[in-house]
Design an enzyme around this catalytic site. Structure first.
Site, short mmCIF file in Angstrom:
data_model
loop_
_atom_site.label_atom_id
_atom_site.label_comp_id
_atom_site.label_asym_id
_atom_site.label_seq_id
_atom_site.Cartn_x
_atom_site.Cartn_y
_atom_site.Cartn_z
N GLU A 26 0.82 -1.21 0.00
CA GLU A 26 0.00 0.00 0.00
C GLU A 26 0.86 1.26 0.00
O GLU A 26 2.05 1.20 0.31
CB GLU A 26 -0.92 0.01 1.22
CG GLU A 26 -0.18 -0.02 2.54
CD GLU A 26 -0.93 0.64 3.69
OE1 GLU A 26 -1.46 1.74 3.50
OE2 GLU A 26 -0.97 0.05 4.78
N SER A 143 -13.03 1.39 10.39
CA SER A 143 -12.28 1.50 9.14
C SER A 143 -12.93 0.70 8.01
O SER A 143 -13.39 -0.43 8.22
CB SER A 143 -10.85 1.01 9.33
OG SER A 143 -10.18 1.01 8.10
N LYS A 162 -3.33 -2.03 15.76
CA LYS A 162 -2.74 -1.22 16.80
C LYS A 162 -3.71 -0.98 17.94
O LYS A 162 -4.91 -0.89 17.74
CB LYS A 162 -2.45 0.13 16.19
CG LYS A 162 -1.07 0.54 16.42
CD LYS A 162 -0.83 1.92 15.97
CE LYS A 162 0.38 1.85 15.10
NZ LYS A 162 0.03 1.67 13.72
N1 PSU Z 1 -2.31 1.57 10.74
C1 PSU Z 1 -0.98 1.73 10.83
N2 PSU Z 1 -0.32 2.40 9.86
C2 PSU Z 1 -0.97 2.92 8.77
C3 PSU Z 1 -2.38 2.71 8.67
C4 PSU Z 1 -3.01 2.03 9.67
O1 PSU Z 1 -0.38 1.27 11.79
O2 PSU Z 1 -0.34 3.54 7.91
C5 PSU Z 1 -3.12 3.20 7.45
C6 PSU Z 1 -3.43 2.03 6.50
O3 PSU Z 1 -3.30 2.48 5.18
C7 PSU Z 1 -4.88 1.73 6.81
C8 PSU Z 1 -5.42 3.11 7.12
O4 PSU Z 1 -5.57 1.12 5.75
O5 PSU Z 1 -4.38 3.74 7.84
C9 PSU Z 1 -6.68 3.05 7.92
O6 PSU Z 1 -7.23 4.32 8.02
P1 PSU Z 1 -8.73 4.50 8.55
O7 PSU Z 1 -8.65 4.14 10.00
O8 PSU Z 1 -9.00 5.95 8.33
O9 PSU Z 1 -9.58 3.60 7.74
MN MN Z 2 -12.09 5.92 10.16
#
Ligand code: PSU
Ligand code: MN
Length: 307
Positions: A26, A143, A162
């Site tokens: 990604e 997410s 995390k």
């Molecule tokens: N968790 C991490 N590092 C990251 C991300 C998540 O430890 O870089 C990034 C990934 O690309 C994941 C996104 O898909 O954040 C999730 O964001 P959201 O919670 O806004 O969906």
């Molecule tokens: Mn979100």
């Protein structure tokens, strides 16, 4: 396979045509998850680890409205440098808007696994998955990564979720969506910086071959869901939960205090945790991604033997 709006690099195209292993990567982790220049350096090292373990890396992102599978060095540098300015965060909902309007987008786990599937790539490797945020019962912040796992057949290899997230709720949600969670050599859900948590994954599997076979059977059966493989951070690099959790709690509080919500929440908390640990969290993050890359490449190699 050709899909309109998607440019697959020649190397990746060739590997897919020859049934050689490919691992998708990604770009949100590059543009929004880590600071420059460590992000670009990490991304290059991840690609070389994947190559060393017998697979072809395919870093995915959107530049000027073009979806690229297999970003080259220059393009990765561009993503890494402009994450805080021109390059947006692209999840599933953003892809069409970014393509039609010729924007730059760094793809999240959700968008990357979707595009990987469109391009015919089975295995996708990252650091941490998005999940159900703490307080989701009030904010509804879940997410899109989780729903994507529920509807797209890509295997995601990561270091668990995390502790900025609500881990038990994340596991419940994955269960609802029909997503198998596998622990690589472990029964507990790894918690990113820490190799263990108090929660269980569905299955422990100790070899890449076992994991590849499971994924292969799921595909043969035509089951339309992804699969989550959680690889614990190597013990020598972990930050114990007693130490990291209070830091994470402080970072989440700061985000609330500063009114950060939606797609800005994850990058904000990651950056704050790095500040509060004086860079230790970033060092651990980099090490775990390297380890995941090795495991993902080996799984991709095993998968090719089954096809
Ligand atoms: N968790 C991490 N590092 C990251 C991300 C998540 O430890 O870089 C990034 C990934 O690309 C994941 C996104 O898909 O954040 C999730 O964001 P959201 O919670 O806004 O969906
Ligand atoms: Mn979100």
């Amino acid at each position: 396979m050709e899909v309109k709006h998607i440019k697959v690099s020649e190397q990746v195209q060739q590997a897919l045509a020859d049934n050689r292993p490919v691992v998708a990567l990604e770009s949100t982790i590059i543009a929004h998850g880590m600071p420059y220049p460590q992000n670009v350096e990490t991304s290059k090292n991840v690609e070389s680890i994947i190559r060393k373990n017998g697979a072809v890396p395919a870093t995915i992102g959107i530049i000027g409205g073009e979806i690229i599978v297999g970003l080259n060095e220059e393009e990765i540098e561009y993503m890494g440098k402009n994450g805080r300015t021109t390059v947006g965060k692209a999840s599933r909902r953003d892809i069409a808007a970014m393509v039609a309007n010729k924007l730059d987008g760094a793809t999240t786990c959700a968008a990357t696994s979707l595009i990987a599937d469109m391009a015919g790539i089975d295995v996708f490797c990252t650091g941490g998955l998005g999940g159900v945020h703490r307080g989701a019962e009030h904010t509804f912040d879940i997410s899109a990564d989780l729903d994507e796992l529920g509807m797209t057949r890509t295997m995601i290899v990561c270091a668990g979720a995390k502790a900025i997230l609500d881990l038990p709720k994340t596991l419940e949600y994955l269960e609802t969506k029909g997503v198998t969670t596998i622990g690589y050599g472990t029964r507990t859900l790894p918690a990113f910086f820490s190799s263990e948590s108090a929660y269980h994954v569905d299955y422990r599997m100790d070899t890449e071959k076992q994991i590849a076979e499971t994924f292969h059977v799921q595909k043969e059966l035509g089951i339309q869901t992804g699969m989550l493989v959680c690889v614990p951070i190597p013990k020598e690099y972990e930050i114990k939960s007693e130490e990291i959790n209070p830091v994470i709690e402080k970072a989440v509080e700061d985000a609330e205090h500063d009114g950060v919500t939606g797609k800005d929440s994850t990058p904000y908390v990651l950056a704050r945790v790095k500040e509060l640990t004086e860079g230790r969290s970033l060092a651990a993050n980099i090490k775990l991604v390297y380890h995941n890359a090795e495991v993902a490449a080996k799984i991709a190699v095993e998968l090719c033997k089954l096809r």
